[in-house]
Design an enzyme around this catalytic site. Sequence first.
Site, short mmCIF file in Angstrom:
data_model
loop_
_atom_site.label_atom_id
_atom_site.label_comp_id
_atom_site.label_asym_id
_atom_site.label_seq_id
_atom_site.Cartn_x
_atom_site.Cartn_y
_atom_site.Cartn_z
N ARG A 1 0.73 -1.11 -0.10
CA ARG A 1 0.00 -0.05 0.18
C ARG A 1 0.82 1.23 0.07
O ARG A 1 0.42 2.34 -0.79
CB ARG A 1 -1.03 -0.10 1.42
CG ARG A 1 -1.98 -1.01 1.30
CD ARG A 1 -2.67 -0.99 2.37
NE ARG A 1 -3.62 -2.19 2.61
CZ ARG A 1 -3.61 -3.23 3.34
NH1 ARG A 1 -2.20 -3.49 3.79
NH2 ARG A 1 -4.61 -4.12 3.38
N ILE A 2 1.92 1.29 0.60
CA ILE A 2 2.83 2.45 0.81
C ILE A 2 3.37 2.49 -0.49
O ILE A 2 3.80 3.64 -1.01
CB ILE A 2 3.72 2.36 2.28
CG1 ILE A 2 2.74 2.37 3.47
CG2 ILE A 2 4.51 3.65 2.05
CD1 ILE A 2 3.58 1.99 4.92
N ASP B 1 9.31 -6.03 -6.00
CA ASP B 1 8.75 -6.64 -4.91
C ASP B 1 8.71 -8.09 -5.29
O ASP B 1 8.51 -8.42 -6.49
CB ASP B 1 7.27 -6.09 -4.69
CG ASP B 1 6.80 -6.34 -3.28
OD1 ASP B 1 7.05 -7.85 -2.72
OD2 ASP B 1 6.47 -5.32 -2.66
N PRO C 1 9.02 -4.45 5.00
CA PRO C 1 9.10 -4.62 6.31
C PRO C 1 10.49 -5.01 6.83
O PRO C 1 11.44 -5.42 5.79
CB PRO C 1 8.05 -5.83 6.67
CG PRO C 1 8.23 -6.45 5.20
CD PRO C 1 8.48 -5.56 4.21
N ARG D 1 11.81 0.20 8.15
CA ARG D 1 12.56 -0.21 9.30
C ARG D 1 13.88 0.13 9.24
O ARG D 1 14.74 -0.18 8.29
CB ARG D 1 12.41 -1.59 9.63
CG ARG D 1 10.72 -1.95 10.00
CD ARG D 1 10.60 -1.64 11.41
NE ARG D 1 9.23 -1.80 12.00
CZ ARG D 1 8.34 -0.81 11.84
NH1 ARG D 1 8.22 0.30 11.50
NH2 ARG D 1 6.98 -1.33 12.56
N ASP E 1 13.95 8.35 8.24
CA ASP E 1 13.02 8.45 9.36
C ASP E 1 13.00 7.08 10.34
O ASP E 1 12.41 7.52 11.45
CB ASP E 1 11.59 8.60 8.81
CG ASP E 1 10.48 8.79 9.71
OD1 ASP E 1 10.74 9.75 10.40
OD2 ASP E 1 9.74 8.03 9.84
N HIS F 1 11.22 8.85 13.39
CA HIS F 1 10.03 7.91 12.84
C HIS F 1 8.84 8.77 12.96
O HIS F 1 7.82 8.12 13.72
CB HIS F 1 10.23 6.75 13.85
CG HIS F 1 9.73 5.36 13.21
ND1 HIS F 1 10.05 4.19 13.59
CD2 HIS F 1 8.62 5.06 12.46
CE1 HIS F 1 9.34 3.29 12.93
NE2 HIS F 1 8.55 4.00 12.28
C1 COI Z 1 4.18 0.94 12.59
O1 COI Z 1 2.93 1.24 12.61
O2 COI Z 1 4.82 0.00 12.93
C2 COI Z 1 5.21 2.03 12.51
O3 COI Z 1 6.17 2.08 11.86
C3 COI Z 1 4.86 3.31 13.52
C4 COI Z 1 5.79 3.51 14.49
C5 COI Z 1 5.85 4.84 15.22
C6 COI Z 1 6.19 2.10 15.21
#
Ligand code: COI
Length: 330
Positions: free
Chosen positions: A154-155, A174, A205, A233, A257, A294
């Site tokens: 989605r992102i 992907d 992820p 991440r 971020d 973040h």
């Molecule tokens: C998540 O929703 O997993 C994010 O990356 C937000 C976060 C600040 C933990």
Amino acid sequence: MKLIDYGVRDDERPYIEEWSKENQIEVKIISDLLTKDTIELANGFDGVVAFQQLPYDPEIFDRMNDFGIKVISLRNVGVDNVPFDSLKKNNIKLTNVPSYSPTAIAEYSVTGLMMLLRQMKQVIRKVDKHDLRWAPDIGRELNGLTVGVAGTGRIGHAAIKIYQGFGCKVIAYDKYRNPDLDQSIYVDTLDELLKQSDVVTLHLPSLGKGHTVINKETISEMKDDAIVINTGRGDLINTQDLYDAVESGKLYGAVMDVYENEVGIFNTDRTGQDLPDKLLEKIINDPKFILSPHIAFYTTRAVKNMATISLNSMLEELKDGKSQNEIDLG
Ligand code: COI
């Protein structure tokens, strides 16, 4: 039915209170994080809702089981800090919020990139000191660059639309291609994506500790002067390797971020103090890095969705025994 919601920030509270009123369900709001000590407060409740970056202690789930609580609902997407074994052992179900606002994060990717390309960190620092000269902070344009989007969920999908709108050539990688996208933008391997891109934006992820996408070896395959953006991440990148590549002039810079050792540092106030992490401190001082704590997700729309969708999932679990946001624990 009575629910307890942990780690609630002030900006989330009104949405939770509104949900509670609308649904006529008691929700006890706790600002403390969910730990093996604070779980004691959940005795007598039917479901636990939480959001935190610190790992969830396995003992939490033993206590939940003792209290007869069989569902935990997270207000965020990532479940990398949850011990699945302990959930399974205690027969506890888990839900997350898989999509609270893909555009929040996609827009942040381009925000950071524009800041970097137009040297905004330096410009703002100079203007703050009343230095209003142009040079040496000449910018680069986004239009015409090849942007490689790694991860087209989605992102990534939202990011692709935005970058295309800026007149970029977008390529994507992907493992599981998104059927909603024009398939001709896909390249076959991540290596190919890294080789061809002026900008690589990561929307993947975590691949697990030690499994980085950006490291010394992969950086050597990248174009000179390329840019890395990470709103996914921190552990997708070997940060020291990235820092060295920017310092040596191989890469132009990076937008970060997320950071591999961010937990316990990000979202804390350390005004006037040295940071415990020297690499992070160097990155913050470096104009070639746009570093933020973040916050790509942190918009009013996303926060509202995180607060309410997590509660809706809990309700589905408790009423119907199943939510579409239930995580397969394997
Ligand atoms: C998540 O929703 O997993 C994010 O990356 C937000 C976060 C600040 C933990």
